[in-house]
Each structure stands twice: as C-alpha cells, then as structure tokens.
Scaffold this motif. Sequence first.
Motif, PDB file in Angstrom:
ATOM      1  N   PHE A  45      56.481 -29.502   1.705  1.00 46.85           N
ATOM      2  CA  PHE A  45      57.843 -29.555   1.196  1.00 46.85           C
ATOM      3  C   PHE A  45      57.917 -28.746  -0.087  1.00 46.85           C
ATOM      4  O   PHE A  45      56.930 -28.584  -0.797  1.00 46.85           O
ATOM      5  CB  PHE A  45      58.271 -30.998   0.904  1.00 46.85           C
ATOM      6  CG  PHE A  45      58.501 -31.797   2.149  1.00 46.85           C
ATOM      7  CD1 PHE A  45      59.736 -31.790   2.772  1.00 46.85           C
ATOM      8  CD2 PHE A  45      57.485 -32.544   2.697  1.00 46.85           C
ATOM      9  CE1 PHE A  45      59.950 -32.525   3.922  1.00 46.85           C
ATOM     10  CE2 PHE A  45      57.690 -33.278   3.841  1.00 46.85           C
ATOM     11  CZ  PHE A  45      58.925 -33.268   4.471  1.00 46.85           C
ATOM     12  N   THR A  46      59.089 -28.232  -0.390  1.00 48.34           N
ATOM     13  CA  THR A  46      59.326 -27.513  -1.637  1.00 48.34           C
ATOM     14  C   THR A  46      60.739 -27.817  -2.099  1.00 48.34           C
ATOM     15  O   THR A  46      61.542 -28.385  -1.344  1.00 48.34           O
ATOM     16  CB  THR A  46      59.110 -26.002  -1.471  1.00 48.34           C
ATOM     17  OG1 THR A  46      59.173 -25.374  -2.742  1.00 48.34           O
ATOM     18  CG2 THR A  46      60.124 -25.389  -0.540  1.00 48.34           C
ATOM     19  N   SER A  47      61.049 -27.443  -3.322  1.00 50.48           N
ATOM     20  CA  SER A  47      62.391 -27.681  -3.841  1.00 50.48           C
ATOM     21  C   SER A  47      63.360 -26.632  -3.291  1.00 50.48           C
ATOM     22  O   SER A  47      62.954 -25.591  -2.790  1.00 50.48           O
ATOM     23  CB  SER A  47      62.387 -27.642  -5.369  1.00 50.48           C
ATOM     24  OG  SER A  47      62.111 -26.334  -5.813  1.00 50.48           O
ATOM     25  N   ARG A  48      64.638 -26.930  -3.432  1.00 51.97           N
ATOM     26  CA  ARG A  48      65.669 -26.027  -2.930  1.00 51.97           C
ATOM     27  C   ARG A  48      65.628 -24.685  -3.667  1.00 51.97           C
ATOM     28  O   ARG A  48      65.721 -23.629  -3.054  1.00 51.97           O
ATOM     29  CB  ARG A  48      67.032 -26.689  -3.089  1.00 51.97           C
ATOM     30  CG  ARG A  48      68.178 -25.843  -2.627  1.00 51.97           C
ATOM     31  CD  ARG A  48      69.505 -26.549  -2.740  1.00 51.97           C
ATOM     32  NE  ARG A  48      69.684 -27.188  -4.033  1.00 51.97           N
ATOM     33  CZ  ARG A  48      70.162 -28.426  -4.200  1.00 51.97           C
ATOM     34  NH1 ARG A  48      70.511 -29.142  -3.161  1.00 51.97           N
ATOM     35  NH2 ARG A  48      70.299 -28.940  -5.404  1.00 51.97           N
ATOM     36  N   ASN A  49      65.443 -24.729  -4.986  1.00 50.73           N
ATOM     37  CA  ASN A  49      65.422 -23.488  -5.762  1.00 50.73           C
ATOM     38  C   ASN A  49      64.212 -22.623  -5.417  1.00 50.73           C
ATOM     39  O   ASN A  49      64.336 -21.403  -5.317  1.00 50.73           O
ATOM     40  CB  ASN A  49      65.436 -23.797  -7.260  1.00 50.73           C
ATOM     41  CG  ASN A  49      66.774 -24.311  -7.712  1.00 50.73           C
ATOM     42  OD1 ASN A  49      67.789 -24.013  -7.090  1.00 50.73           O
ATOM     43  ND2 ASN A  49      66.786 -25.088  -8.777  1.00 50.73           N
ATOM     44  N   ARG A  50      63.060 -23.248  -5.246  1.00 51.03           N
ATOM     45  CA  ARG A  50      61.881 -22.457  -4.869  1.00 51.03           C
ATOM     46  C   ARG A  50      62.049 -21.852  -3.485  1.00 51.03           C
ATOM     47  O   ARG A  50      61.634 -20.724  -3.240  1.00 51.03           O
ATOM     48  CB  ARG A  50      60.621 -23.326  -4.909  1.00 51.03           C
ATOM     49  CG  ARG A  50      60.136 -23.543  -6.327  1.00 51.03           C
ATOM     50  CD  ARG A  50      58.791 -24.130  -6.339  1.00 51.03           C
ATOM     51  NE  ARG A  50      57.849 -23.132  -5.820  1.00 51.03           N
ATOM     52  CZ  ARG A  50      56.544 -23.202  -5.949  1.00 51.03           C
ATOM     53  NH1 ARG A  50      56.015 -24.215  -6.555  1.00 51.03           N
ATOM     54  NH2 ARG A  50      55.772 -22.289  -5.463  1.00 51.03           N
TER      55      ARG A  50
END
Length: 110
Positions: free
Chosen positions: A16-21
Amino acid sequence: MRKNIRIENPLAGAGFTSRNRAKRFVARGLAQWIEFGVSIRFLRDPRDHRDAAARKQVDTTRYWYERAAHTGMAQLAELANLPMVTPHVLLGMGQRKGASRHTFLATQGV
C-alpha cells in the motif's frame, strides 16, 4: 479517492502507498493506474537492476543447494555458499557440539 492506494505488484513492503505518492509514481512514469484512485501497478524500469540482481542471487543459492543434495556430503567450499544457521547439524556432528575450525579440519582429515 481513497487515502491508501493498493499496489498490485509491490517491489517490497506492505503493498500500500499514500495517495500523493501514488500520484507522483504515475507522474514520473514509474507506475500506471489500474483503477483510478484505488490501485496502481509498477512498470519495469530498465535502469532498475534490483530484479535481475535478486534473481541471480536466487539462482546461485538454488545451484549450491542442488549440488550439495546430489553429491552427498557437501564440501567446505560448498557449505560457504549455503545460508545455514547450524552447519554442525547438517554434518551430523551432534546437536550441542559447535562447528568450530577444529571440527571442520577434523572432517577434512587434516
């Protein structure tokens, strides 16, 4: 759009990653959206050598395992290439006896 974006083929980590990344990965051309705002998939970067290096290490380890398995008792040079925690158990030297330099020399007949 979700806060956490799922990675379909993570190189390492939780997946998983953040939306901005995720937006930055797509903008740099390293990933593409599978479902917009839900999941991304990384593209192979030709300059990234980690995949080839990891595959080479796995192939080397597999080769030494196969060689040790098919030739009977492994030699000291082959044991040096195998990832093991207790070589004395592999060599049949007892469960409590440590595999010291003297022990290896004794098995070699020196």
